[in-house]
Motif scaffolding. Structure first.
Motif, mmCIF file in Angstrom:
data_model
loop_
_atom_site.group_PDB
_atom_site.id
_atom_site.type_symbol
_atom_site.label_atom_id
_atom_site.label_comp_id
_atom_site.label_asym_id
_atom_site.label_seq_id
_atom_site.Cartn_x
_atom_site.Cartn_y
_atom_site.Cartn_z
ATOM 1 N N ALA A 194 -52.268 1.307 -21.692
ATOM 2 C CA ALA A 194 -53.642 0.802 -21.594
ATOM 3 C C ALA A 194 -54.171 0.895 -20.169
ATOM 4 N N ASP A 195 -53.323 0.584 -19.194
ATOM 5 C CA ASP A 195 -53.775 0.557 -17.801
ATOM 6 C C ASP A 195 -53.951 1.957 -17.226
ATOM 7 N N LEU A 196 -53.039 2.868 -17.555
ATOM 8 C CA LEU A 196 -53.081 4.216 -16.988
ATOM 9 C C LEU A 196 -53.703 5.234 -17.944
ATOM 10 N N HIS A 197 -54.222 4.757 -19.063
ATOM 11 C CA HIS A 197 -54.886 5.624 -20.050
ATOM 12 C C HIS A 197 -53.954 6.764 -20.479
ATOM 13 N N ALA A 198 -52.744 6.372 -20.833
ATOM 14 C CA ALA A 198 -51.727 7.353 -21.232
ATOM 15 C C ALA A 198 -51.265 7.059 -22.646
ATOM 16 N N ALA A 199 -50.832 8.101 -23.329
ATOM 17 C CA ALA A 199 -50.311 7.950 -24.686
ATOM 18 C C ALA A 199 -49.409 9.137 -24.988
ATOM 19 N N GLY A 200 -48.695 9.048 -26.119
ATOM 20 C CA GLY A 200 -47.878 10.166 -26.559
ATOM 21 C C GLY A 200 -46.735 10.491 -25.611
ATOM 22 N N ALA A 201 -46.481 11.791 -25.455
ATOM 23 C CA ALA A 201 -45.335 12.248 -24.667
ATOM 24 C C ALA A 201 -45.360 11.772 -23.219
ATOM 25 N N PRO A 202 -46.490 11.849 -22.494
ATOM 26 C CA PRO A 202 -46.483 11.376 -21.105
ATOM 27 C C PRO A 202 -46.049 9.913 -20.981
ATOM 28 N N LEU A 203 -46.506 9.080 -21.919
ATOM 29 C CA LEU A 203 -46.113 7.669 -21.890
ATOM 30 C C LEU A 203 -44.642 7.506 -22.243
ATOM 31 N N GLN A 204 -44.162 8.246 -23.241
ATOM 32 C CA GLN A 204 -42.770 8.124 -23.646
ATOM 33 C C GLN A 204 -41.817 8.584 -22.551
ATOM 34 N N TRP A 205 -42.304 9.442 -21.657
ATOM 35 C CA TRP A 205 -41.437 9.922 -20.582
ATOM 36 C C TRP A 205 -41.154 8.860 -19.524
ATOM 37 N N VAL A 206 -41.837 7.730 -19.602
ATOM 38 C CA VAL A 206 -41.443 6.590 -18.766
ATOM 39 C C VAL A 206 -40.004 6.200 -19.108
ATOM 40 N N MET A 207 -39.651 6.314 -20.373
ATOM 41 C CA MET A 207 -38.278 6.053 -20.811
ATOM 42 C C MET A 207 -37.403 7.295 -20.689
ATOM 43 N N ASN A 208 -37.929 8.425 -21.148
ATOM 44 C CA ASN A 208 -37.113 9.637 -21.210
ATOM 45 C C ASN A 208 -36.681 10.135 -19.839
ATOM 46 N N ALA A 209 -37.562 10.056 -18.840
ATOM 47 C CA ALA A 209 -37.221 10.546 -17.501
ATOM 48 C C ALA A 209 -36.045 9.776 -16.926
ATOM 49 N N TYR A 210 -36.058 8.479 -17.134
ATOM 50 C CA TYR A 210 -34.968 7.624 -16.644
ATOM 51 C C TYR A 210 -33.655 7.978 -17.346
ATOM 52 N N ASN A 211 -33.698 8.058 -18.679
ATOM 53 C CA ASN A 211 -32.478 8.346 -19.432
ATOM 54 C C ASN A 211 -31.931 9.738 -19.134
ATOM 55 N N LEU A 212 -32.827 10.705 -18.940
ATOM 56 C CA LEU A 212 -32.406 12.084 -18.695
ATOM 57 C C LEU A 212 -31.645 12.211 -17.380
ATOM 58 N N THR A 213 -32.216 11.700 -16.294
ATOM 59 C CA THR A 213 -31.545 11.812 -14.993
ATOM 60 C C THR A 213 -30.335 10.889 -14.912
ATOM 61 N N PHE A 214 -30.411 9.740 -15.554
ATOM 62 C CA PHE A 214 -29.290 8.805 -15.583
ATOM 63 C C PHE A 214 -28.060 9.484 -16.166
ATOM 64 N N ALA A 215 -28.214 10.130 -17.308
ATOM 65 C CA ALA A 215 -27.078 10.789 -17.965
ATOM 66 C C ALA A 215 -26.618 12.020 -17.194
ATOM 67 N N SER A 216 -27.564 12.811 -16.711
ATOM 68 C CA SER A 216 -27.227 14.108 -16.120
ATOM 69 C C SER A 216 -26.496 13.988 -14.796
ATOM 70 N N PHE A 217 -26.788 12.950 -14.021
ATOM 71 C CA PHE A 217 -26.212 12.828 -12.678
ATOM 72 C C PHE A 217 -25.005 11.900 -12.623
ATOM 73 N N MET A 218 -24.560 11.384 -13.770
ATOM 74 C CA MET A 218 -23.481 10.408 -13.763
ATOM 75 C C MET A 218 -22.166 11.002 -13.262
ATOM 76 N N LEU A 219 -21.753 12.128 -13.811
ATOM 77 C CA LEU A 219 -20.478 12.723 -13.429
ATOM 78 C C LEU A 219 -20.504 13.173 -11.973
ATOM 79 N N VAL A 220 -21.617 13.757 -11.550
ATOM 80 C CA VAL A 220 -21.748 14.182 -10.157
ATOM 81 C C VAL A 220 -21.618 12.975 -9.232
ATOM 82 N N SER A 221 -22.236 11.869 -9.602
ATOM 83 C CA SER A 221 -22.164 10.658 -8.777
ATOM 84 C C SER A 221 -20.737 10.133 -8.705
ATOM 85 N N GLY A 222 -19.996 10.199 -9.819
ATOM 86 C CA GLY A 222 -18.627 9.723 -9.811
ATOM 87 C C GLY A 222 -17.731 10.527 -8.895
ATOM 88 N N SER A 223 -17.838 11.848 -8.949
ATOM 89 C CA SER A 223 -17.026 12.688 -8.064
ATOM 90 C C SER A 223 -17.456 12.540 -6.609
#
Length: 500
Positions: A41-70
């Motif tokens: 409502a505040d940023l006038h966003a909907a659909g995929a751009p809004l859902q990427w508030v969640m997806n962007a976090y989950n994507l980088t979180f999963a992808s960089f985990m092993l690299v961070s551990g090593s």
């Protein structure tokens, strides 16, 4: 393994700092979901751009985990933890101040990279700080912290969004991690004794491969699983991950030592969070929409009902840790945990639009107890099978399995649920709305019945997956000791958790 002078190390402060950061990272997952309507409502966003508030976090979180551990093993676990917490705080502050949805999505991606650093190094820090019974208690507390973050995220976010707006949610996450950073100086630094260079090419291939696989899974429900874009992402992801395994087998200083994966008990323990994703996280994600849409609950009442499932996650880990310290094998608790997922999901098929809370209380408590018994204990058991030199790498792999499975399984679960609803209501477009809790696209009774039938089918399917996982993991954990002796790390490691 090398450790900095221990005079600065304070185990109690170390545990507090790690737990505070560990609470905040999953809180940022579950809490952000509640803030989405306000963000849109505040940023006038909907659909995929809004859902990427969640997806962007989950994507980088999963992808960089092993690299961070090593990286933690090579550069230092405390240093990696501090860098990850710093990135997370900066990303959260940037999200709180973002003037538009694109910058918000980018900030969330940065937070995900930081979260990977926190998660991958936190378990390694505890594994190298505590021994024996103290280690078991520390990992049990870690399990409770993760459960607290998941459970408290929606509630705190709901309060903040209602009182101060959605930006306060990300501000809280930044503030909590900033407090944790104050105590980082009291954590003893530790790293591998031999410090080869990071396998940069392996890291790039792994991040690209897992990122493509997760991205394809996330976009599957929106683009269509048979669409060229999704198929290309999934194929590229699988090919790159296979290439990663080939590169690691030939590398003198691999990002992932394949001997870890060849240790059947360690690999089995890394599969525990995958089964937990099927049995617990999927319900945490999709059950509220059913309660709101089909049962007519308010969001507040639905959140209260979910406490039946989340409260045991806070209370059971210390109980499980105490049982392990009293001689109960972790294998037994893990088997009971996974079996509880199967039983609880099958039992939950009693649910219907007019079902009382008392009827579904039993299965929800069973699922929550299952999650609480394995959170922490499973991680501690896995780390007891690993040499200290590989603590970060092992934690990174374990959490890659956890976060990567969540991103993929939740996307697939949602797609299956929508498809099953669609076969019952005759429209995939209406089915997508129903699965999101919107039953205004037709006769309510018909849509509610379609939602209920589809949910029952997915619950039985989930229960079947959990049964297979329970049997496979229990069998792998109980293999003869003569086989264990051939593993690169066994129960002869210093002060291990009793696995079998």
């Amino acid at each position: 393994m090398t450790t900095d002078p221990p005079a600065r190390s304070r185990p109690a402060i170390t545990l507090t700092v790690v737990l505070l950061a560990f609470v905040t990272v999953p809180m940022s997952i579950s809490g952000a979901a509640v803030a989405l309507p306000g963000i849109g409502a505040d940023l006038h966003a909907a659909g995929a751009p809004l859902q990427w508030v969640m997806n962007a976090y989950n994507l980088t979180f999963a992808s960089f985990m092993l690299v961070s551990g090593s990286t933690a093993d090579l550069a230092g676990r405390r240093r990696t933890f501090a860098a990850g917490a710093g990135l997370f705080a900066i990303g959260s502050l940037a999200a709180a101040a973002a003037p538009g949805i694109t910058l918000l999505d980018l900030a969330r991606g940065l937070s995900g990279i930081g979260a990977a650093g926190v998660f991958a190094s936190a378990g390694a820090i505890l594994a190298t700080t505590f021994d024996g019974a103290a280690r078991t208690r520390a990992f049990a507390a870690l399990g409770s912290a993760a459960g607290l973050g998941l459970a408290a995220g929606p509630t705190l976010s709901g309060w903040l969004v209602g009182a101060l707006g959605w930006r306060a949610t990300f501000g809280l996450h930044a503030a909590l991690v900033a407090v944790a950073l104050i105590g980082v100086g009291h954590i003893a630094e530790s790293r591998a004794a031999q410090r080869p260079r990071l396998d940069v090419s392996g890291a790039a291939v792994f991040v690209a491969g897992l990122g493509a696989l997760v991205l394809g899974s996330v976009q599957g429900p929106e683009w269509g699983w048979a669409s060229p874009g999704v198929l290309a992402l999934l194929i590229v992801g699988v090919v790159l991950l296979v290439l990663f395994v080939v590169l690691q087998a030939r590398s003198a200083a691999p990002l992932l030592d394949l001997s870890l994966v060849k240790n059947r008990r360690f690999l089995a323990l890394c599969m525990v969070p995958v089964v937990s994703t099927f049995g617990f996280v999927t319900l945490l994600t999709y059950l509220p929409t059913y309660l709101v849409g089909a049962s007519g609950f308010s969001p507040q009442r639905a959140g209260t009902v979910l406490l039946l499932m989340t409260a045991p996650v806070l209370l059971a880990p210390p109980l499980a840790g105490g049982l392990v310290n009293r001689g109960v094998p972790a294998r037994v608790l893990i088997t009971v945990s996974l079996a509880s997922f199967a039983g609880g999901n099958a039992w939950l098929t009693v649910i219907g639009p007019s079902t009382s809370v008392a009827v579904i209380a039993g299965p929800l408590l069973m699922v929550g107890l299952g999650a609480g018994l394995s959170f922490g204990v499973g991680d501690g058991a896995a780390m007891s099978l690993v040499e200290p030199e590989q603590a970060g790498m092992a934690t990174g792999f374990l959490n890659t399995m956890r976060i990567g499975s969540e991103a993929i399984v939740i996307a697939v679960y949602g797609a299956v649920l929508v498809s099953l609803i669609g076969t019952r209501v005759g429209s995939q477009e209406v089915a997508a709305k129903v699965a999101a809790g919107d039953l205004t696209g037709g006769a309510f009774d018909t849509l509610a019945a379609g939602f209920t039938g589809a949910l029952h089918t997915t619950l039985y399917g989930t229960a079947a997956v959990c049964v297979v996982g329970t049997v496979a993991i229990a069998a792998a954990l109980g293999r003869p000791r003569r086989d264990i002796a051939a593993s690169p790390a066994s129960d002869d490691s210093p002060q291990p958790t009793k696995v079998a």
